[in-house]
Structures are given as C-alpha cells and as structure tokens.
Design a protein around this motif. Structure first.
Motif, PDB file in Angstrom:
ATOM      1  N   PRO A  80      33.947  16.621  27.281  1.00 19.28           N
ATOM      2  CA  PRO A  80      32.711  16.669  28.083  1.00 19.28           C
ATOM      3  C   PRO A  80      32.474  18.078  28.651  1.00 19.28           C
ATOM      4  O   PRO A  80      33.387  18.882  28.770  1.00 19.28           O
ATOM      5  N   THR A  81      31.222  18.342  29.009  1.00 17.77           N
ATOM      6  CA  THR A  81      30.884  19.599  29.689  1.00 17.77           C
ATOM      7  C   THR A  81      31.202  19.450  31.164  1.00 17.77           C
ATOM      8  O   THR A  81      30.647  18.576  31.850  1.00 17.77           O
ATOM      9  N   PRO A  82      32.112  20.297  31.678  1.00 14.64           N
ATOM     10  CA  PRO A  82      32.436  20.176  33.109  1.00 14.64           C
ATOM     11  C   PRO A  82      31.283  20.683  33.978  1.00 14.64           C
ATOM     12  O   PRO A  82      30.514  21.562  33.574  1.00 14.64           O
ATOM     13  N   ASN A  83      31.157  20.119  35.176  1.00 11.97           N
ATOM     14  CA  ASN A  83      30.166  20.606  36.138  1.00 11.97           C
ATOM     15  C   ASN A  83      30.894  21.019  37.407  1.00 11.97           C
ATOM     16  O   ASN A  83      32.101  20.808  37.560  1.00 11.97           O
ATOM     17  N   ALA A  84      30.154  21.616  38.291  1.00 10.55           N
ATOM     18  CA  ALA A  84      30.733  22.047  39.575  1.00 10.55           C
ATOM     19  C   ALA A  84      29.760  21.740  40.695  1.00 10.55           C
ATOM     20  O   ALA A  84      28.540  21.891  40.540  1.00 10.55           O
ATOM     21  N   VAL A  85      30.313  21.296  41.832  1.00 14.79           N
ATOM     22  CA  VAL A  85      29.535  21.065  43.055  1.00 14.79           C
ATOM     23  C   VAL A  85      30.239  21.807  44.177  1.00 14.79           C
ATOM     24  O   VAL A  85      31.457  21.650  44.369  1.00 14.79           O
ATOM     25  N   ALA A  86      29.489  22.630  44.909  1.00 17.38           N
ATOM     26  CA  ALA A  86      30.054  23.394  46.030  1.00 17.38           C
ATOM     27  C   ALA A  86      29.572  22.790  47.339  1.00 17.38           C
ATOM     28  O   ALA A  86      28.366  22.604  47.541  1.00 17.38           O
ATOM     29  N   THR A  87      30.525  22.467  48.222  1.00 19.57           N
ATOM     30  CA  THR A  87      30.175  21.880  49.517  1.00 19.57           C
ATOM     31  C   THR A  87      30.872  22.640  50.647  1.00 19.57           C
ATOM     32  O   THR A  87      32.103  22.679  50.683  1.00 19.57           O
ATOM     33  N   PRO A  88      30.112  23.315  51.563  1.00 21.96           N
ATOM     34  CA  PRO A  88      28.653  23.449  51.558  1.00 21.96           C
ATOM     35  C   PRO A  88      28.204  24.482  50.531  1.00 21.96           C
ATOM     36  O   PRO A  88      28.962  25.381  50.172  1.00 21.96           O
ATOM     37  N   SER A  89      26.967  24.351  50.087  1.00 21.94           N
ATOM     38  CA  SER A  89      26.447  25.310  49.120  1.00 21.94           C
ATOM     39  C   SER A  89      25.885  26.551  49.793  1.00 21.94           C
ATOM     40  O   SER A  89      25.704  27.586  49.147  1.00 21.94           O
ATOM     41  N   SER A  90      25.605  26.456  51.095  1.00 24.70           N
ATOM     42  CA  SER A  90      25.149  27.633  51.845  1.00 24.70           C
ATOM     43  C   SER A  90      25.587  27.479  53.295  1.00 24.70           C
ATOM     44  O   SER A  90      25.713  26.365  53.806  1.00 24.70           O
TER      45      SER A  90
END
Length: 408
Positions: A80-90
């Motif tokens: 699969p294509t990995p994804n990324a989530v950044a918390t917090p993003s700003s």
C-alpha cells in the motif's frame, strides 16, 4: 511493487509451438488497475486500495491444438501507499520555547516518517532533518516572526507516500530600550519623557513603578512612553524605578529593563523667630537650616527695608548687626529667605519670611520743668510727653524723708 506502480510484464511462453494463454486474477475488489481476466502477456499498473500489502495471483491456462494444459500462477505483491498525519499540523510559539510535540501517524503499519525543515539559519534548535515525531526548542534569532516548515515523507515496505507539511510560527523575543534610562528632577516638575522603543515591530511596553507612597504624581503602572510630574513628599531624595516589560505577539522576554528618576525634595527653611532691638543695639545672628537632607542647601535672602542697617540681600546666614532707627517710630524690615537645594540639579524651595524691628530711642519733656509752692499746697501738674508715640514715663523723686505727700 508499490501501489500505483506498473508491474514488470509477466511474459508467458511454452515449449509447444502455437500455445495461447488465458488468465484470471484475484483480489480485483481491493487491488484495481489490471482487468480481472485476459490473454497473452500480463502488464499494467496495480493500485492497492487498502492499508495492508495484498498479493494478486494471476492464474494462467495454456491451450494449443484444441488442448488445454495445466494452469500455472504468477504473483504480484502490491504494497500500500503509506500516508502521514501530523498532529498538530500548525502551532505558534515564542522564541526559546519548546514546541508541542508533532506526533506523526499513518494508516500503514511500520511506516517510517522522515522529515526535514527550512529556515535553519534564522531559527535554531531543532535539527535540519530527522525521523519520527518532532520535538525540541526553536529560537528565533531575528526581530520578525518566522514560520518553520517541516516536510514529512512517509515510507513503508520500500514505498514512499505523498509528503505533508507541519508548520511552527516562531515569534521573536521582544526587547526594550528606555531613553533616557536615568535622570534627576526637582519635585513637582515634569520629568523628561522616557521614550520606549524596541526592534520588534508592534511591541507593547507595559511598566510599573515603585515608591508610590513617598513620591506621587505618575500612576503605579501604565503602557507606552512614560511622562508626567513626580512630587517627593519626603525631605530626602527618592529614586523612582520604572520596570518596563515589552510584549509582542503574546511573547515577553525572560527579564525586564528599568529606567530611574531621582526626585529631589522640596527644600524648606526652618522657622526663624522675629526679633526687636533698640536703635544702636546689636541684633541676634540669624542661622538658617532646613529639614532637607541628601544635598547641599543654599539660603538666599532679601530685605525690603535697608534703613534698619541690613543690606538689601545676600546669601547664607545673617550676622549680628547694629540696628538703626534715628526716627520717632518703630521701623520693621521683612526678610524673605529662599532655599536652593542641589543634588545633581538645583531646585528652588519654598520661601520663608521673618521680621526685624528697630525701635527708636524715646525722649521726655516735663511742663513745667520747675515750680515753687507752699507746703501742703497742690503742685501744678507736671505734664510728661515725648517725640515717640506710646512712650511710658516712669519717675522717682528725692527728699522723701523731709517732704511728704507725693509717692517716692
């Protein structure tokens, strides 16, 4: 292969001339791209729509001269294509503060998150690149707000996903400068305005001051440039310290600055008693003093009537002098004393007055000056008068042993 990538063409061959090949594949619901069935060599791109690796199995059946041979398989593992989530993003921080940890997550198990950041020249602290969650302290070395952008690339099973970004706005640490930073003033006179400036645009300067009980006038706290009148209610110099704290974009420095104003007291002169002397008599010396301390006090005085024998003005104590009044009425001079207090600057204090009166020498005349009478007869009244108004005439007589009648 990685999801979305083209497979290496599966080339189909046989030792039997003229062989043809038909095939089918599984997992067509979760992996898209190549048709569920076909013939001939197998090629195309496969896209994994899930978050887990999926093996696509192609089942190939050969046929020649109307006869079918045994089937064989070829497999393609589609990661699969990995994804990324950044918390917090700003987020926004003040220079020198620890950022809120940027937690990096994705839907593909085992994803590695590599990242890099910009503005490493103007914002120091966190490395230029790294892996995993992002944490640390960022220090803005400029006088403007700087946005640090972290670029995060997810990788899993040798496949790279789309980059994402997380940002940290790092506001600068405001500073302050006070001009003048120190000054000396006389009580109840305006101070030189203390101008507050800083290198960070939009800085607000809040301030407080001490000694509000002994020095009145300017408020205990305020914002912006400092001006006004300070009144010292004591007899000694008092230093007023203004503590100034700059604030910009919600950020304050670790320490404040100060500006001081030394406020000299209002000098007064201790009371001097009025005095009266007779013509040609010495006055008492007058020595001036003041309750003011911490500086030098000079006493300047003026005299509104020099006929008494005292000059029209002078400085310092007044020595004893001979009072003069050759006339027939008392003469009064009013002396006004003004103190000047010096401690860094010279300050004129509150004037005080006192009087010196020189009385004239009284004279006496008797009318009649002489007379003759018979014993036991009334004398002609002897009228006493003089040139000085209000003169009291005291008298005595002789021969009280031989002549009786009028008191001694």
């Amino acid at each position: 292969i990685c999801s979305g990538g083209a497979i290496t063409t599966v080339v189909l061959s046989s030792a039997t001339a003229g062989t043809t090949y038909t095939w089918t594949r599984d997992n067509s619901g979760t992996v898209t791209g190549i048709a569920p069935s076909g013939s001939g060599d197998i090629s195309g791109a496969l896209t994994n729509t899930t978050a887990s690796p999926i093996t696509v199995t192609f089942t190939i059946t050969p046929a020649a001269n109307g006869c079918s041979g045994p089937s064989t398989t070829a497999t393609v593992l589609v990661n699969p294509t990995p994804n990324a989530v950044a918390t917090p993003s700003s987020q926004t921080i003040c220079s020198g503060q620890t950022i809120t940890i940027i937690a990096l997550t994705g839907n593909v198990s085992g994803t590695i998150f590599n990242w890099s950041r910009d503005n490493t020249g103007t914002v120091t602290g966190i490395a230029a690149s790294g892996s995993g969650d992002i944490s640390g302290v960022l220090t803005n070395t400029t006088s403007s707000s700087v946005t640090v952008t972290f670029t995060i690339i997810p990788t899993a099973n040798g496949c790279t996903g789309a980059p994402i970004i997380a940002t940290v706005l790092v506001n600068p640490t405001p500073d302050a400068s006070a001009t003048p930073s120190s000054q000396t003033v006389c009580s109840s006179t305006p101070i030189t305005t203390i101008a507050l400036t800083g290198t960070v645009s939009g800085t607000i300067f809040n301030w407080t001051r001490d000694n509000t009980g002994s020095v009145t006038g300017i408020a205990a706290s305020g914002s912006g440039n400092i001006s006004g009148i300070l009144t010292n209610t004591t007899n000694a110099p008092v230093t007023v310290t203004f503590t100034i704290t700059p604030t910009a974009s919600g950020c304050t420095p670790g320490s404040s600055i100060t500006a001081t104003v030394l406020v000299n007291p209002i000098a007064t002169v201790n009371t001097v008693a009025n005095q009266s002397v007779c013509h040609n008599a010495f006055t008492s010396a007058v020595n001036f003093s003041s309750p003011a301390t911490g500086g030098a006090v000079v006493y300047n005085w003026s005299n509104n009537n020099t006929s008494i024998g005292l000059a029209a003005g002078g400085s310092g104590d007044i020595s004893s002098f001979v009072g003069i009044n050759p006339g027939t009425a008392p003469v009064t001079a009013t002396i006004t004393v003004t103190p000047t207090y010096t401690n860094g600057v010279s300050c004129t204090g509150t004037a005080m007055t006192f009087t010196i009166t020189v009385n004239p020498i009284p004279s006496a005349a008797a009318t009649p000056a002489s007379q003759s009478i018979c014993s036991a007869n009334p004398i002609t009244a002897i009228v006493l008068n003089g040139a000085v108004s209000g003169t009291v005439f005291n008298w005595t007589r002789d021969n009280t042993g031989t002549v009786a009648g009028i008191a001694a």
